[in-house]
Design a protein around this motif. Structure first.
Motif, PDB file in Angstrom:
ATOM      1  N   VAL A   1       0.935  -1.086  -0.127  1.00 38.85           N
ATOM      2  CA  VAL A   1      -0.194  -0.182  -0.083  1.00 38.85           C
ATOM      3  C   VAL A   1       0.964   1.065  -0.035  1.00 38.85           C
ATOM      4  CG1 VAL A   1      -1.931   1.224   1.081  1.00 38.85           C
ATOM      5  CG2 VAL A   1      -1.688  -1.165   1.187  1.00 38.85           C
ATOM      6  N   LEU A   2       0.711   2.059  -0.932  1.00 39.36           N
ATOM      7  CA  LEU A   2       1.619   3.135  -1.058  1.00 39.36           C
ATOM      8  C   LEU A   2       0.821   4.398  -1.042  1.00 39.36           C
ATOM      9  CD1 LEU A   2       4.563   4.309  -2.065  1.00 39.36           C
ATOM     10  CD2 LEU A   2       3.805   4.341  -4.498  1.00 39.36           C
ATOM     11  N   VAL A   3       1.077   5.257   0.228  1.00 45.99           N
ATOM     12  CA  VAL A   3       0.407   6.617   0.559  1.00 45.99           C
ATOM     13  C   VAL A   3       1.464   7.547   0.264  1.00 45.99           C
ATOM     14  CG1 VAL A   3      -0.793   7.714   2.403  1.00 45.99           C
ATOM     15  CG2 VAL A   3      -0.979   5.066   2.439  1.00 45.99           C
ATOM     16  N   THR A   4       0.964   8.641  -0.642  1.00 46.07           N
ATOM     17  CA  THR A   4       1.694   9.621  -0.769  1.00 46.07           C
ATOM     18  C   THR A   4       0.939  10.858  -1.036  1.00 46.07           C
ATOM     19  OG1 THR A   4       1.074   9.252  -3.114  1.00 46.07           O
ATOM     20  CG2 THR A   4       3.010   8.347  -2.542  1.00 46.07           C
ATOM     21  N   ALA A   5       1.680  11.932  -1.089  1.00 38.18           N
ATOM     22  CA  ALA A   5       1.207  13.419  -1.206  1.00 38.18           C
ATOM     23  C   ALA A   5      -0.101  13.661  -2.309  1.00 38.18           C
ATOM     24  CB  ALA A   5       2.017  14.481  -1.139  1.00 38.18           C
ATOM     25  N   HIS A   6       0.161  13.211  -3.373  1.00 40.57           N
ATOM     26  CA  HIS A   6      -0.734  13.238  -4.557  1.00 40.57           C
ATOM     27  C   HIS A   6      -0.804  12.104  -5.407  1.00 40.57           C
ATOM     28  CE1 HIS A   6       2.291  14.449  -7.473  1.00 40.57           C
ATOM     29  NE2 HIS A   6       1.372  14.737  -8.369  1.00 40.57           N
ATOM     30  N   ASP A   7      -1.686  11.888  -6.040  1.00 38.10           N
ATOM     31  CA  ASP A   7      -1.842  10.478  -7.026  1.00 38.10           C
ATOM     32  C   ASP A   7      -0.940  10.534  -8.132  1.00 38.10           C
ATOM     33  OD1 ASP A   7      -3.012   8.020  -7.643  1.00 38.10           O
ATOM     34  OD2 ASP A   7      -4.807   8.849  -8.447  1.00 38.10           O
TER      35      ASP A   7
ATOM     36  N   VAL B   1      -6.581   8.604   7.534  1.00 42.23           N
ATOM     37  CA  VAL B   1      -6.166   8.219   8.810  1.00 42.23           C
ATOM     38  C   VAL B   1      -6.709   7.250   9.221  1.00 42.23           C
ATOM     39  CG1 VAL B   1      -6.024   9.277  11.068  1.00 42.23           C
ATOM     40  CG2 VAL B   1      -5.460  10.710   9.502  1.00 42.23           C
ATOM     41  N   ASP B   2      -8.130   7.272   8.983  1.00 42.28           N
ATOM     42  CA  ASP B   2      -8.763   5.917   9.512  1.00 42.28           C
ATOM     43  C   ASP B   2      -8.172   4.570   8.803  1.00 42.28           C
ATOM     44  OD1 ASP B   2     -10.535   7.318  11.214  1.00 42.28           O
ATOM     45  OD2 ASP B   2     -12.201   7.333   9.716  1.00 42.28           O
ATOM     46  N   THR B   3      -7.647   4.756   7.403  1.00 42.24           N
ATOM     47  CA  THR B   3      -7.283   3.528   6.715  1.00 42.24           C
ATOM     48  C   THR B   3      -5.925   3.361   7.292  1.00 42.24           C
ATOM     49  OG1 THR B   3      -8.427   4.310   4.661  1.00 42.24           O
ATOM     50  CG2 THR B   3      -6.575   2.941   4.318  1.00 42.24           C
TER      51      THR B   3
ATOM     52  N   PHE C   1       1.202   8.180  -8.490  1.00 41.93           N
ATOM     53  CA  PHE C   1       1.927   6.649  -8.533  1.00 41.93           C
ATOM     54  C   PHE C   1       1.000   5.694  -9.139  1.00 41.93           C
ATOM     55  CE2 PHE C   1       4.608   9.149  -5.787  1.00 41.93           C
ATOM     56  CZ  PHE C   1       5.975   8.800  -6.093  1.00 41.93           C
ATOM     57  N   GLY C   2      -0.091   6.162  -9.644  1.00 39.71           N
ATOM     58  CA  GLY C   2      -1.067   4.950 -10.205  1.00 39.71           C
ATOM     59  C   GLY C   2      -0.623   4.052 -11.291  1.00 39.71           C
ATOM     60  N   TYR C   3       0.263   4.546 -12.177  1.00 38.08           N
ATOM     61  CA  TYR C   3       0.802   3.748 -13.290  1.00 38.08           C
ATOM     62  C   TYR C   3       1.954   2.703 -12.500  1.00 38.08           C
ATOM     63  CZ  TYR C   3      -1.091   6.720 -16.816  1.00 38.08           C
ATOM     64  OH  TYR C   3      -2.083   7.255 -17.523  1.00 38.08           O
ATOM     65  N   PHE C   4       2.573   3.299 -11.533  1.00 43.33           N
ATOM     66  CA  PHE C   4       3.544   2.462 -10.723  1.00 43.33           C
ATOM     67  C   PHE C   4       2.585   1.425  -9.923  1.00 43.33           C
ATOM     68  CE2 PHE C   4       5.238   1.243  -6.582  1.00 43.33           C
ATOM     69  CZ  PHE C   4       6.625   1.192  -6.950  1.00 43.33           C
ATOM     70  N   GLY C   5       1.348   1.740  -9.376  1.00 40.41           N
ATOM     71  CA  GLY C   5       0.817   0.686  -8.746  1.00 40.41           C
ATOM     72  C   GLY C   5       0.047  -0.435  -9.875  1.00 40.41           C
ATOM     73  N   GLN C   6      -0.359   0.154 -10.936  1.00 43.23           N
ATOM     74  CA  GLN C   6      -0.841  -0.891 -11.949  1.00 43.23           C
ATOM     75  C   GLN C   6       0.091  -1.940 -12.341  1.00 43.23           C
ATOM     76  OE1 GLN C   6      -2.353   1.242 -15.055  1.00 43.23           O
ATOM     77  NE2 GLN C   6      -4.439   1.497 -14.326  1.00 43.23           N
ATOM     78  N   ALA C   7       1.346  -1.393 -12.546  1.00 46.03           N
ATOM     79  CA  ALA C   7       2.598  -2.295 -12.998  1.00 46.03           C
ATOM     80  C   ALA C   7       3.151  -3.112 -11.869  1.00 46.03           C
ATOM     81  CB  ALA C   7       3.454  -1.488 -13.491  1.00 46.03           C
ATOM     82  N   TYR C   8       3.110  -2.782 -10.760  1.00 46.75           N
ATOM     83  CA  TYR C   8       3.684  -3.677  -9.751  1.00 46.75           C
ATOM     84  C   TYR C   8       2.777  -4.345  -8.568  1.00 46.75           C
ATOM     85  CZ  TYR C   8       7.500  -1.518 -12.402  1.00 46.75           C
ATOM     86  OH  TYR C   8       8.428  -1.105 -13.217  1.00 46.75           O
ATOM     87  N   GLY C   9       1.438  -4.153  -8.622  1.00 46.34           N
ATOM     88  CA  GLY C   9       0.417  -4.482  -7.710  1.00 46.34           C
ATOM     89  C   GLY C   9       0.705  -4.082  -6.489  1.00 46.34           C
ATOM     90  N   PHE C  10       0.749  -2.726  -6.548  1.00 44.76           N
ATOM     91  CA  PHE C  10       0.562  -1.817  -5.172  1.00 44.76           C
ATOM     92  C   PHE C  10      -0.884  -1.098  -5.303  1.00 44.76           C
ATOM     93  CE2 PHE C  10       4.686  -3.092  -5.032  1.00 44.76           C
ATOM     94  CZ  PHE C  10       5.223  -2.567  -3.693  1.00 44.76           C
ATOM     95  N   GLU C  11      -1.409  -0.994  -4.091  1.00 40.19           N
ATOM     96  CA  GLU C  11      -2.625  -0.236  -3.917  1.00 40.19           C
ATOM     97  C   GLU C  11      -2.142   1.205  -3.596  1.00 40.19           C
ATOM     98  OE1 GLU C  11      -6.477   0.479  -1.070  1.00 40.19           O
ATOM     99  OE2 GLU C  11      -5.096  -1.090  -0.791  1.00 40.19           O
ATOM    100  N   VAL C  12      -2.389   2.305  -4.352  1.00 34.72           N
ATOM    101  CA  VAL C  12      -1.925   3.756  -4.294  1.00 34.72           C
ATOM    102  C   VAL C  12      -2.917   4.466  -3.763  1.00 34.72           C
ATOM    103  CG1 VAL C  12      -0.845   5.572  -5.391  1.00 34.72           C
ATOM    104  CG2 VAL C  12      -0.366   3.332  -6.018  1.00 34.72           C
ATOM    105  N   LEU C  13      -2.601   5.335  -2.801  1.00 34.37           N
ATOM    106  CA  LEU C  13      -3.440   6.078  -1.993  1.00 34.37           C
ATOM    107  C   LEU C  13      -3.006   7.571  -2.027  1.00 34.37           C
ATOM    108  CD1 LEU C  13      -4.819   3.655   1.040  1.00 34.37           C
ATOM    109  CD2 LEU C  13      -6.085   4.268  -1.055  1.00 34.37           C
ATOM    110  N   GLY C  14      -3.369   8.552  -2.662  1.00 34.05           N
ATOM    111  CA  GLY C  14      -2.876   9.897  -2.556  1.00 34.05           C
ATOM    112  C   GLY C  14      -3.767  10.911  -1.972  1.00 34.05           C
ATOM    113  N   VAL C  15      -3.135  11.668  -0.983  1.00 35.26           N
ATOM    114  CA  VAL C  15      -4.039  12.570  -0.383  1.00 35.26           C
ATOM    115  C   VAL C  15      -4.671  13.513  -1.321  1.00 35.26           C
ATOM    116  CG1 VAL C  15      -3.998  14.390   1.688  1.00 35.26           C
ATOM    117  CG2 VAL C  15      -2.378  12.637   1.672  1.00 35.26           C
TER     118      VAL C  15
END
Length: 317
Positions: free
Chosen positions: A188-194, A228-230, A196-210
């Motif tokens: 699970v990759l949590v970052t400041a903005h979205d 925060v709840d997540t 890394f979507g292509y990164f997540g698709q390519a390598y099997g990561f869920e990406v959550l941007g603020v």
């Protein structure tokens, strides 16, 4: 004497055959550091590349300066990303394209390979540099644009592009290897903005941007509370800041989780919309992605070489 010497030099210059003028490097202006690096890799000694957006610069909000305008109007070739990345400059590029050779190098990618934009129904996620597989398409477009500008150098550009694409393929293999070592529950990759979507698709990561795909979208209190709840419910222990985006919202996530008794750390700083310092390995496309891949894998429990793919990263992990 000075005047006669100058006139003699001018006369000699004007008498040079046209072939001599052809040896002058192509003047190329590129918007982002990633595109500038591709132009240098493909063009080699035949190009003189000026990059408009240096380390830490956010292309979503960037507006051309007077010096940028001068550089672009004098250039032989202007390379911009497109896909609404340089949103504040689009009309300028369309106007300039009527007078100079101007190419949006990411807009040739097949739309079926692109992610939809979360704010605009008719646009796509521009962050295609996040995987070497997609960036290969951009490198090929850079090579095409350079060849169209200087056809007599086509073989050189083709050879340089092929060499660089070989490096991109090697980077892709490294990414697949080290990211596969991250435990599935940690992907699970949590970052400041979205970004890394292509990164997540390519390598099997869920990406959550603020924030959304553009840094111009608002990071609302509801979104921060939701993340925060997540973090707390899924026991996520690492989040990531970005070199070209304020860390304020990510720090808010950490503080919010701490208020609920859950400790979250900064897993590292990632290069999202800009590369690393000029002159450094991280200031190249290969170094930028090597840094991101290695930092993410290490922070989320994967196994990585201490200084990345080729041992070139400036700091050990």
């Amino acid at each position: 004497m000075i005047r006669r010497g100058f006139l003699a030099a001018l006369a000699l210059t004007c008498s040079l055959p046209l072939a001599a003028w052809a040896e002058a490097p192509l003047r190329v202006v590129a918007t982002t550091g990633m595109i500038a690096d591709a132009a240098r890799q493909v063009g080699g000694d035949l190009v003189e590349v000026t990059g408009l957006m240096g380390p830490g610069i956010d292309p979503h909000a960037y507006r051309q300066t007077r010096s940028d305008i001068v550089a672009m109007t004098r250039a032989d070739l202007v390379l911009w990303h497109g896909l609404y990345l340089e949103a504040q400059m689009e009309s300028f590029f369309h106007d300039l394209g009527r007078k100079r050779q101007v190419v949006a190098v990411a807009e040739g990618i097949e739309p079926s390979r692109l992610r939809a934009h979360d704010d605009y129904a008719d646009k796509f996620d521009p962050h295609v540099w996040m995987t070497p597989e997609l960036w290969r398409e951009v490198v090929a477009e850079v090579a095409r644009a350079l060849t169209e500008t200087r056809p007599e150098a086509a073989e050189t550009f083709a050879a340089n592009a092929a060499r660089h694409i070989t490096d991109l393929d090697r980077l892709s293999g490294y990414a697949e290897t080290v990211l596969a070592t991250v435990p599935e529950g940690n992907r699970v990759l949590v970052t400041a903005h979205d970004a890394f979507g292509y990164f997540g698709q390519a390598y099997g990561f869920e990406v959550l941007g603020v924030q959304g795909i553009s840094t111009q979208s608002e990071a609302g209190l509801n979104r921060i509370a939701e993340l925060v709840d997540t973090l707390v419910s899924r026991k996520i222990t690492a989040v990531f800041v970005e070199s070209s985006v304020s860390d304020r919202s990510v720090r808010a996530l950490i503080e919010g989780a701490a208020a609920q008794g859950h400790q979250v750390k900064v897993g590292g700083e990632l290069f999202s919309d800009a590369m690393g310092p000029d002159g450094s390995y991280e200031g190249t496309y290969l170094g930028m992605l090597d840094h991101n891949i290695t930092t993410i894998a290490a922070a989320l429990g994967g196994q990585v070489p201490p200084r990345g793919m080729d041992g070139k990263l400036s700091a050990g992990l």
